[in-house]
Scaffold this motif. Structure first.
Motif, short mmCIF file in Angstrom:
data_model
loop_
_atom_site.label_atom_id
_atom_site.label_comp_id
_atom_site.label_asym_id
_atom_site.label_seq_id
_atom_site.Cartn_x
_atom_site.Cartn_y
_atom_site.Cartn_z
N ALA A 65 -57.80 36.56 -23.67
CA ALA A 65 -59.23 36.59 -23.96
C ALA A 65 -59.51 37.56 -25.10
CB ALA A 65 -60.02 36.99 -22.72
N CYS A 66 -60.72 37.42 -25.68
CA CYS A 66 -61.17 38.30 -26.76
C CYS A 66 -61.23 39.75 -26.26
CB CYS A 66 -62.54 37.84 -27.25
SG CYS A 66 -63.28 38.96 -28.44
N ILE A 67 -60.77 40.69 -27.07
CA ILE A 67 -60.77 42.09 -26.66
C ILE A 67 -62.17 42.71 -26.73
CG2 ILE A 67 -58.36 42.50 -27.27
CD1 ILE A 67 -59.40 43.85 -29.85
N GLU A 77 -58.48 35.01 -33.37
CA GLU A 77 -59.92 35.05 -33.68
C GLU A 77 -60.68 34.46 -32.50
OE1 GLU A 77 -62.29 34.49 -37.60
OE2 GLU A 77 -62.04 32.50 -36.72
N CYS A 78 -61.77 35.14 -32.14
CA CYS A 78 -62.62 34.72 -31.02
C CYS A 78 -63.61 33.67 -31.53
CB CYS A 78 -63.37 35.93 -30.48
SG CYS A 78 -64.62 35.51 -29.28
N SER A 79 -63.79 32.58 -30.78
CA SER A 79 -64.72 31.52 -31.19
C SER A 79 -66.17 31.95 -31.01
CB SER A 79 -64.45 30.24 -30.40
OG SER A 79 -64.78 30.45 -29.04
N LYS A 80 -66.43 32.94 -30.17
CA LYS A 80 -67.81 33.36 -29.86
C LYS A 80 -68.29 34.48 -30.80
CE LYS A 80 -70.34 35.06 -25.84
NZ LYS A 80 -70.09 35.55 -24.48
N CYS A 81 -67.58 35.60 -30.85
CA CYS A 81 -68.06 36.74 -31.64
C CYS A 81 -67.37 36.83 -33.00
CB CYS A 81 -67.91 38.05 -30.87
SG CYS A 81 -66.22 38.64 -30.72
N ARG A 82 -66.41 35.95 -33.29
CA ARG A 82 -65.67 35.87 -34.55
C ARG A 82 -64.83 37.12 -34.82
NH1 ARG A 82 -65.54 30.77 -34.73
NH2 ARG A 82 -64.85 30.74 -36.86
N ASP A 117 -64.50 39.28 -24.23
CA ASP A 117 -63.79 38.69 -23.10
C ASP A 117 -63.86 37.15 -23.05
OD1 ASP A 117 -62.00 39.49 -21.14
OD2 ASP A 117 -63.47 39.22 -19.54
N ASN A 118 -64.28 36.53 -24.14
CA ASN A 118 -64.30 35.07 -24.23
C ASN A 118 -62.86 34.54 -24.21
OD1 ASN A 118 -64.74 32.38 -24.99
ND2 ASN A 118 -65.04 32.88 -27.14
N PRO A 119 -62.55 33.59 -23.34
CA PRO A 119 -61.17 33.09 -23.28
C PRO A 119 -60.79 32.16 -24.43
CG PRO A 119 -62.52 31.97 -21.66
CD PRO A 119 -63.39 33.01 -22.31
ZN LIG Z 1 -65.27 37.72 -28.83
#
Ligand SMILES: [Zn+2]
Length: 137
Positions: free
Chosen positions: A120-122, A102-107, A125-127
């Motif tokens: 990173a988020c697919i 799970e991405c912390s930025k876009c969830r 791209d948030n690491p």
């Molecule tokens: Zn993301």
């Protein structure tokens, strides 16, 4: 002799580990534990609106087993709602397919079919991504 419990397949992990009653000032009650197969039964039947036959197929269990799991889950949810229990989603006899993040930025939640860890988020791209399987039991 009790039958061994079937292992069910959980396709998408829950977003949270549980819930706490909002604006409840009464005595704190012990948390109700909803296991992963009970969570998945509610997700497939009530959220995805699948039939019990379809949901049983997705979870790789028999329809009567799904019915028992779903009945238990509904009774637990009724207790949580009416008696203001905390809810923990944990445990159970379930397999989570693939590695989930799970991405912390876009969830965004995504799984990784490759064996190397995700960097990173697919989507954005948030690491800062969290591996969800590590908080499952
Ligand atoms: Zn993301």
């Amino acid at each position: 002799m009790a039958r061994p419990r079937q292992t069910s397949i959980v396709q998408i992990p829950p977003r949270v580990k549980g819930f706490i009653p909002f604006a409840y000032y009464g005595k704190v009650r012990e948390p109700i534990k909803l296991n992963l197969e009970e969570y998945e039964a509610i997700r497939l039947l009530d959220y995805e609106d699948l039939s019990q036959t379809q949901a049983a197929e997705f979870m790789d269990i028999s329809r009567p087993t799904l019915t028992r799991i779903y009945d238990r889950a509904r009774k637990k949810m009724a207790l949580v709602l009416t008696e203001a229990h905390q809810l923990l989603i944990e445990g159970g006899k379930a397999l989570l397919e693939g590695e989930w993040y799970e991405c912390s930025k876009c969830r965004c939640r995504f799984n990784n079919p490759q064996s190397k860890p995700v960097a990173a988020c697919i989507v954005c791209d948030n690491p800062d991504v969290t591996r969800l399987n590590s908080c499952m039991q």
